[in-house]
Design a protein around this motif. Structure first.
Motif, mmCIF file in Angstrom:
data_model
loop_
_atom_site.group_PDB
_atom_site.id
_atom_site.type_symbol
_atom_site.label_atom_id
_atom_site.label_comp_id
_atom_site.label_asym_id
_atom_site.label_seq_id
_atom_site.Cartn_x
_atom_site.Cartn_y
_atom_site.Cartn_z
ATOM 1 N N SER A 189 8.218 16.760 20.977
ATOM 2 C CA SER A 189 7.261 16.661 22.216
ATOM 3 C C SER A 189 7.892 15.404 23.064
ATOM 4 N N GLN A 190 7.954 14.347 22.479
ATOM 5 C CA GLN A 190 8.791 13.204 23.228
ATOM 6 C C GLN A 190 10.229 13.712 23.710
ATOM 7 N N TYR A 191 11.011 14.299 22.831
ATOM 8 C CA TYR A 191 12.235 14.615 23.237
ATOM 9 C C TYR A 191 12.192 15.605 24.723
ATOM 10 N N HIS A 192 11.381 16.514 24.410
ATOM 11 C CA HIS A 192 11.209 17.620 25.526
ATOM 12 C C HIS A 192 10.659 16.753 26.734
ATOM 13 N N GLU A 193 9.758 15.799 26.643
ATOM 14 C CA GLU A 193 9.288 14.950 27.957
ATOM 15 C C GLU A 193 10.508 14.264 28.567
ATOM 16 N N LYS A 194 11.142 13.977 27.728
ATOM 17 C CA LYS A 194 12.449 12.962 28.086
ATOM 18 C C LYS A 194 13.536 13.933 28.757
ATOM 19 N N THR A 195 13.851 14.863 28.316
ATOM 20 C CA THR A 195 15.051 15.764 28.715
ATOM 21 C C THR A 195 14.615 16.920 29.415
ATOM 22 N N GLY A 196 13.456 17.547 29.391
ATOM 23 C CA GLY A 196 13.083 18.793 29.831
ATOM 24 C C GLY A 196 13.409 19.855 29.323
ATOM 25 N N GLN A 197 13.905 19.787 27.974
ATOM 26 C CA GLN A 197 14.052 20.901 26.984
ATOM 27 C C GLN A 197 13.852 20.363 25.633
ATOM 28 N N PHE A 198 13.820 21.546 24.934
ATOM 29 C CA PHE A 198 13.773 21.259 23.474
ATOM 30 C C PHE A 198 14.971 21.052 22.689
ATOM 31 N N PRO A 199 15.048 20.303 21.765
ATOM 32 C CA PRO A 199 16.392 20.193 20.940
ATOM 33 C C PRO A 199 16.921 21.103 20.129
ATOM 34 N N ALA A 200 18.311 21.606 20.121
ATOM 35 C CA ALA A 200 18.742 22.590 19.751
ATOM 36 C C ALA A 200 18.740 22.357 18.166
ATOM 37 N N SER A 201 18.733 21.223 17.637
ATOM 38 C CA SER A 201 18.787 20.859 16.198
ATOM 39 C C SER A 201 18.231 19.481 16.074
ATOM 40 N N PHE A 202 17.940 19.048 14.930
ATOM 41 C CA PHE A 202 17.718 17.674 14.716
ATOM 42 C C PHE A 202 18.849 16.563 14.958
ATOM 43 N N TYR A 203 19.960 16.976 15.183
ATOM 44 C CA TYR A 203 21.113 16.127 15.343
ATOM 45 C C TYR A 203 21.021 15.634 16.665
ATOM 46 N N ASP A 204 20.479 16.507 17.806
ATOM 47 C CA ASP A 204 20.188 16.056 19.185
ATOM 48 C C ASP A 204 19.101 14.884 19.155
ATOM 49 N N MET A 205 18.172 15.018 18.566
ATOM 50 C CA MET A 205 17.141 13.786 18.193
ATOM 51 C C MET A 205 17.670 12.634 17.518
ATOM 52 N N VAL A 206 18.677 12.758 16.788
ATOM 53 C CA VAL A 206 19.096 11.687 16.218
ATOM 54 C C VAL A 206 20.101 10.919 17.094
ATOM 55 N N SER A 207 20.845 11.802 18.095
ATOM 56 C CA SER A 207 21.655 10.953 18.911
ATOM 57 C C SER A 207 21.013 10.347 20.106
ATOM 58 N N THR A 208 19.764 10.748 20.270
ATOM 59 C CA THR A 208 18.982 10.080 21.190
ATOM 60 C C THR A 208 17.890 8.563 20.602
ATOM 61 N N GLY A 209 18.220 8.491 19.255
ATOM 62 C CA GLY A 209 17.359 7.599 18.618
ATOM 63 C C GLY A 209 16.189 8.045 18.160
ATOM 64 N N LEU A 210 15.638 9.140 18.371
ATOM 65 C CA LEU A 210 14.370 9.550 17.776
ATOM 66 C C LEU A 210 14.409 9.560 16.350
ATOM 67 N N LEU A 211 15.085 10.048 15.685
ATOM 68 C CA LEU A 211 15.458 9.985 14.416
ATOM 69 C C LEU A 211 16.518 9.185 13.950
ATOM 70 N N GLN A 212 16.535 8.913 12.540
ATOM 71 C CA GLN A 212 17.495 7.987 12.231
ATOM 72 C C GLN A 212 18.338 8.966 11.172
ATOM 73 N N GLY A 213 17.955 10.185 10.812
ATOM 74 C CA GLY A 213 18.557 11.201 10.040
ATOM 75 C C GLY A 213 18.129 12.587 10.098
ATOM 76 N N ILE A 214 18.411 13.579 9.464
ATOM 77 C CA ILE A 214 17.882 14.809 9.363
ATOM 78 C C ILE A 214 16.789 14.750 8.328
ATOM 79 N N PRO A 215 15.680 15.150 8.739
ATOM 80 C CA PRO A 215 14.457 15.009 7.860
ATOM 81 C C PRO A 215 14.492 16.091 6.743
ATOM 82 N N ALA A 216 14.115 15.868 5.806
ATOM 83 C CA ALA A 216 13.734 16.862 4.365
ATOM 84 C C ALA A 216 12.141 16.773 4.152
ATOM 85 N N ASP A 217 12.199 17.875 3.538
ATOM 86 C CA ASP A 217 10.719 18.166 2.858
ATOM 87 C C ASP A 217 10.689 17.282 1.443
ATOM 88 N N PRO A 218 9.515 17.383 0.733
ATOM 89 C CA PRO A 218 9.383 16.393 -0.274
ATOM 90 C C PRO A 218 10.249 16.977 -1.572
#
Length: 310
Positions: A236-265
């Motif tokens: 939701s934060q990414y969408h508010e900043k860019t006006g679009q949804f991320p195509a993948s988690f890599y897009d969120m890593v590039s903006t600093g919202l994530l430090q890596g690709i998240p994985a389940d337990p």
């Protein structure tokens, strides 16, 4: 006929009656051991009558009935059954024959309380079973914990759960965490933190591998639900900043919202839908999760991991 002979005849008649009852009981035991239809076995459904016929072998008879409980539930669970009509009666007979057979309360409640196909969907019967166990074993703190667990998880009766934990906390040598559960129940009623605390207590205080494995499965599900919630917030934060949804988690890593690709337990990476929904790669591997399920997903009748009874 003199008095002595009358007494002899009366005693002989009484002995014959007991012998006939014992023979009948042994025949019933043979049926139990051989897996006869339970409707036949439960023809003698009165624990009081069974006690009289057992001639003092109540414990042995309780063990036999407990074995039949496990067989009955196991067969029904394997079939993915929706109804377990004879489960509660079998458990009642077992525990009334031997009120101190703790395993029957521990596992019996886990058989009765969860919704099908994981259990019989009879939480009220589970409460009755455990309450009888507490009445017969008032110094066993784990039974109070079991009662509070059912009240919280299945019945959502938070005041009853708090009362059960509080009663248990006053038992000699009770686990100190019962006091914490009792104190926090009202504050955390219905939230994931309390559920996590309950499953963690179960995991840490059980010596049974199946119960511990089941608790671990639920803990992983709670962890995944929390992660999906947090990731959805970042999307939701990414969408508010860019006006679009991320195509993948890599897009969120590039903006600093994530430090890596998240994985389940279990180490599987989460996925992102085109609409920005965080989803599990393989929800079948995480039974009991509530979040991150793909649209239209239906749980398999028997989870892949086939955990112990919930």
């Amino acid at each position: 006929m003199n008095a002595s002979r009358k007494i002899t005849w009366a005693a002989s008649l009484l002995l014959l009656t007991f012998l006939a009852g014992t023979i009948s009981l042994l025949q019933r035991l043979d049926k139990l051991r051989s897996g006869a239809p339970l409707d036949d076995v439960l023809y003698i459904a009165s624990p009081k009558l069974l006690k009289r016929l057992s001639l003092g072998y109540n414990g042995l008879l309780a063990d036999v009935y407990w074995t039949r409980v496990v067989q009955y539930f196991g067969a029904k669970h394997h079939e993915g059954a929706e109804h377990y009509a004879l489960l509660a009666p079998l458990l009642r007979i077992t525990t009334e024959l031997d009120p101190h057979l703790i395993v029957a309360y521990d596992f019996g409640a886990n058989f009765l309380a969860p919704t099908p196909p994981d259990g019989a969907g009879l939480p009220d019967e589970a409460v009755k079973l455990v309450e009888y166990g507490i009445e017969s074993n008032p110094d066993n703190w784990k039974l109070y914990y079991q009662l509070g667990f059912i009240d919280y998880m299945q019945l959502k009766n938070y005041s009853a759960a708090a009362d059960a934990f509080d009663r248990g906390s006053r038992v000699p040598n009770a686990h100190p965490f019962l006091k914490v559960l009792a104190a926090q129940m009202a504050q955390h009623a219905g939230d994931s933190q309390m559920a996590r605390a309950l499953w963690l207590t179960t995991y840490n205080n059980s010596n049974d591998s199946q119960i511990r494995a089941n608790a671990a499965v639920h803990l992983r599900a709670l962890q995944s639900d929390d992660t999906v919630t947090a990731l959805q917030g970042l999307v939701s934060q990414y969408h508010e900043k860019t006006g679009q949804f991320p195509a993948s988690f890599y897009d969120m890593v590039s903006t600093g919202l994530l430090q890596g690709i998240p994985a389940d337990p279990l180490g599987h990476p989460y996925k992102l839908s085109a609409a920005g929904q965080v989803q599990l790669s393989d929800p079948d591997d995480l039974p009991f999760v509530e979040k991150g399920l793909p649209p239209g997903y239906q749980r398999p009748k028997k989870p892949k991991s086939d955990p112990a009874k919930a």
